[in-house]
Design an enzyme around this catalytic site. Structure first.
Site, PDB file in Angstrom:
ATOM      1  N   ASP A 118       0.777  -1.113   0.004  1.00 31.04           N
ATOM      2  CA  ASP A 118       0.196  -0.047  -0.106  1.00 31.04           C
ATOM      3  C   ASP A 118       0.949   1.187   0.114  1.00 31.04           C
ATOM      4  OD1 ASP A 118      -2.328   1.818   0.151  1.00 31.04           O
ATOM      5  OD2 ASP A 118      -3.098   0.690   2.090  1.00 31.04           O
ATOM      6  N   ASP A 172     -10.936   2.281  -3.053  1.00 29.94           N
ATOM      7  CA  ASP A 172     -11.439   2.080  -1.558  1.00 29.94           C
ATOM      8  C   ASP A 172     -13.144   2.200  -1.512  1.00 29.94           C
ATOM      9  OD1 ASP A 172      -9.365   1.509  -0.223  1.00 29.94           O
ATOM     10  OD2 ASP A 172      -9.131   3.589   0.327  1.00 29.94           O
TER      11      ASP A 172
HETATM   12  C1  DGJ Z   1      -6.006   1.936   2.312  1.00 25.54           C
HETATM   13  C2  DGJ Z   1      -6.355   0.730   1.442  1.00 25.54           C
HETATM   14  O1  DGJ Z   1      -6.872   1.385   0.164  1.00 25.54           O
HETATM   15  C3  DGJ Z   1      -7.028   0.182   2.254  1.00 25.54           C
HETATM   16  O2  DGJ Z   1      -7.651  -1.032   1.512  1.00 25.54           O
HETATM   17  C4  DGJ Z   1      -6.604  -0.521   3.490  1.00 25.54           C
HETATM   18  O3  DGJ Z   1      -5.640  -1.239   3.268  1.00 25.54           O
HETATM   19  C5  DGJ Z   1      -5.991   0.645   4.165  1.00 25.54           C
HETATM   20  N1  DGJ Z   1      -5.014   1.469   3.516  1.00 25.54           N
HETATM   21  C6  DGJ Z   1      -5.153   0.454   5.476  1.00 25.54           C
HETATM   22  O4  DGJ Z   1      -4.506   1.315   5.919  1.00 25.54           O
END
Ligand code: DGJ
Length: 704
Positions: free
Chosen positions: A462, A531
């Site tokens: 990430d 997200d």
């Molecule tokens: C952002 C990501 O898009 C989410 O899926 C998740 O992993 C969060 N970060 C975790 O901090």
């Protein structure tokens, strides 16, 4: 055309007298040297029958006060002789001339590869442009290498990967993708007026704000492109950092597109003997509309670019939405039990497992299990997951550090910062400077040890902030090189870890789809598109994503977001059109929901092959909220899977018909109710669906 040229054509490059045509699929890209030694772009469009059909390389004509070069399509635009168009390449020497003047030196053809060498004798720079035809994909790649052949530094202040000249006809419409967090891959159509229309990222990553991609269609009424027909000139960039797309329309009616690394706040210095190579451009032309363009990109990603060709995504369970930072060994085991019973194949623990990570204010940088949450380390959990027949994955965010971490306390100068200025935090974190080789080595070592000591099958990588204060005071060259060196460092860390741990599957994420591009497609198996998992929005995000990237890379989870509004069936169908995952809190799901979910997972496993490897046909856009439909057709046309979604009420009583596409017209196909028709008949008669509001369905057609 000579026999020789014909033979070469089969290989992808047609060779004339100081003239080359890169042919790929139905498309051709022509280059020629005019008598003065300028390398010109002579043609971009459908393949022509004879070499002689392609236009000669010649300079434009002078007009009023303008130099003829103003109307000459130089393959590398440099602003020579006062040309005022945007440039592909720009640079200078201290006290010396500014700007390049390039002349042809030589060309070399090896199979499907063409490389052309040019030289600026005064600036003492050698340029090599390399083209590769990918005939089975209908695509061409292009990259450029600039070498300093002089005795002093050569400063580059613009190095785009390429400039394209569109046929000089009427006007054009630029199709591109923009977006923001939670709203990525938004499809846009921009009629181009006079001047320069600019799209870019200045955020160190590709960014949520868009993808370095263009698809141009003609603007005159009746001549534009549609989903399955019409001319499209398109391209994208294999780069995961700052990028710039310029769509330029001049007063004299020429239309150009330029694409490459952003020159915002940019300098890259070449010391004597050094060279800079641009990222590849991947481009093409099709007469088959946006659908044909996407299918070319999809095949390219799946077979040529992916580090794991023909990848079939496992069904993932990801714990983020279920637990956020409230992670515990017991809680994860309980989730794993439910996931295994559902048929999940890969259990992934998201953020919150590592040292002091109880919220987003601490922990990043210290990549070992938190002792309070995992007193015995991760082994009991990995054993529990593996013991239930699933593989195990974890979340990491290697590029980041919280000030409240052992790593930051030991190396406060490892972040990107300006001396004397506030170090702006975002989500309470700073960015490590991946341009630094010591930082790269540290990360390689850290994650190599983690992967060697723990049975990890999958990593979600990430990246959750945009850059600020982009300084690198310790760098002994121009600090602005950080924009390129960071991305090169990122690729080095990622590729080295891949080499050392070849069985690990990597998921790309950046706060959702903030860094999805061809660069990432080359080092990861799959990407988290957004997200935002709410079905109506997600369908649009997935449609935008699918312009370039194939379904087997598109991670799509079923979550609990707005669960009361959208049924589990609808959610599953949305996710099953990509790489199915589940992200809801399974501990709160009823037995009925869990059983229904297991049925969907089982169905997905039977359609995964077609969804992952088949040809995509977008039948009706989700921007039509009454009915959205898409289908995947197996390459051998033996079967197809059609997804249909009704999001809002149709204005009329009856839904519009859905017309399957891509089937073998002569072959007979049966649906699951036994209705049998030829592929042509399915396409002409269509399917009348009986969906109510917020309902969806999957229809399977099999050749009989
Ligand atoms: C952002 C990501 O898009 C989410 O899926 C998740 O992993 C969060 N970060 C975790 O901090």
């Amino acid at each position: 055309m000579s026999a020789d040229a014909r033979e070469m054509a089969a290989l992808g490059i047609l060779v004339g007298d100081d003239y080359w045509v890169v042919e790929s699929g139905d498309a051709a890209y022509g280059l020629g040297v005019e008598p003065g030694g300028l390398l010109l772009q002579t043609y971009w469009g459908p393949r022509l029958p004879r070499l002689d059909d392609y236009p000669a390389a010649q300079r434009g004509t002078a007009f009023s006060m303008e130099n003829p070069l103003q109307h000459t399509h130089q393959e590398i635009a440099t602003g020579e002789a006062g040309v005022s168009d945007e440039r592909t390449l720009d640079g200078y020497r201290d006290g010396g001339p500014r700007g390049f003047v390039l002349r042809f030196v030589s060309a070399d053809v090896q199979g499907e590869k063409l490389s052309i060498t040019l030289r600026d004798a005064v600036l003492e720079a050698d340029i090599v442009v390399e083209y590769e035809a990918l005939p089975q994909r209908g695509l061409v790649t292009r990259r450029m290498r600039i070498a300093n052949a002089g005795a002093q530094p050569l400063h580059l202040n613009r190095v785009l990967s390429g400039t394209f000249y569109l046929p000089q006809t009427g006007e054009y419409v630029l199709n591109h993708l923009d977006g923001r967090w939670g709203d990525e891959f938004r499809m846009q159509r921009e009629p181009l007026g006079h001047g320069v229309f600019q799209r870019e990222s200045r955020r160190m990553t590709t960014s949520h704000g868009g993808v370095p991609y263009f698809a141009m269609e003609r603007a005159e009424a009746g001549w534009g492109a549609r989903e399955e027909s019409g001319d499209v000139w398109f391209g994208t960039l294999e780069w995961s950092g700052n990028w710039k797309l310029l769509a330029e329309r001049t007063r004299d009616g020429r239309s150009m597109v330029h694409l490459g690394i952003n020159d915002h706040d940019f300098v890259y210095d070449l010391l004597p003997g050094e060279a800079f190579t641009t990222p590849r451009l991947i481009f093409g032309y099709t007469g088959g509309g946006f659908g044909a363009m996407s299918r070319s990109f999809h095949d390219f990603v799946r077979q040529d670019l992916s580090p794991r060709p023909n990848y079939r995504p496992p069904v993932v369970y990801n714990s983020w939405y279920a637990t956020l930072f409230d992670v515990s060994a017991e809680g994860q085991v309980k989730l794993a039990e439910k996931a295994a019973a559902m048929g999940v194949e890969m259990f992934v623990i998201d953020d919150g497992w590592f040292d002091k990570r109880v919220n987003d204010r601490a922990g990043l940088g210290d990549w070992w299990p938190d002792k309070n949450k995992f007193p015995l380390g991760l082994k009991p959990l990995t054993d529990a997951v593996h013991g239930r027949g699933m593989q195990f994955g974890i979340w990491i965010e290697p590029e980041m550090v919280n000030p409240d971490s052992d790593l930051y306390r030991a190396h406060p100068d490892w972040i990107i910062y300006y001396p004397g200025r506030e170090r702006t935090l975002s989500r309470n974190q700073s960015m490590l400077n991946l341009g630094r080789v010591d930082v790269q080595d540290y990360l390689i070592d850290m994650f190599d040890r983690l992967l060697s000591s723990t049975e990890i099958d999958f990593i979600k990588w990430d990246m959750n902030r945009n850059v600020s204060e982009p300084g690198w005071p310790e760098h002994d060259r121009d600090q602005r090189e950080i924009w390129v060196r960071y991305v090169d460092g990122l690729y080095r860390v990622w590729k080295t870890l891949r080499e050392r741990h070849p069985n690990v599957i990597w998921e790309n994420c950046s706060g959702g789809g903030g860094r999805v591009d061809m660069g990432m497609m080359g080092i990861t198996e799959q990407s988290w598109a957004s997200d935002n998992t709410v079905p109506p929005a997600r369908l649009e995000i997935q449609e935008g994503y699918s312009q370039l990237f194939p379904a087997n890379t598109m991670a799509a989870w079923v979550t609990d977001e707005d669960l009361h509004e959208f049924s589990l069936d609808l959610r599953f169908h949305v996710s099953m059109a990509g790489a199915l995952g589940v992200g809801g809190n399974l501990l709160t799901w009823t037995d009925e929901m869990l059983a229904r979910a297991a049925e969907h997972v089982a169905i997905y496993k039977t359609i995964r092959e077609v969804v992952s490897a088949g040809d995509l046909y977008r039948l009706r856009s989700p921007r039509h909220t009454d009915l959205n439909a898409l289908m995947y057709v197996a390459k051998d046309k033996s079967e197809a899977v059609l997804f249909a979604f009704r999001i809002l009420k149709a204005r009329i009583g009856k839904l519009p018909l859905v017309f399957p596409a891509g089937l073998d017209p002569e072959a007979l196909y049966a649906d699951e109710e036994g209705v049998t028709r030829s592929g042509a008949a399915w396409g002409q008669l269509g399917i009348q669906l009986k969906l109510k509001d917020l309902q969806s369905t999957i229809i399977r057609l099999r050749r009989v």
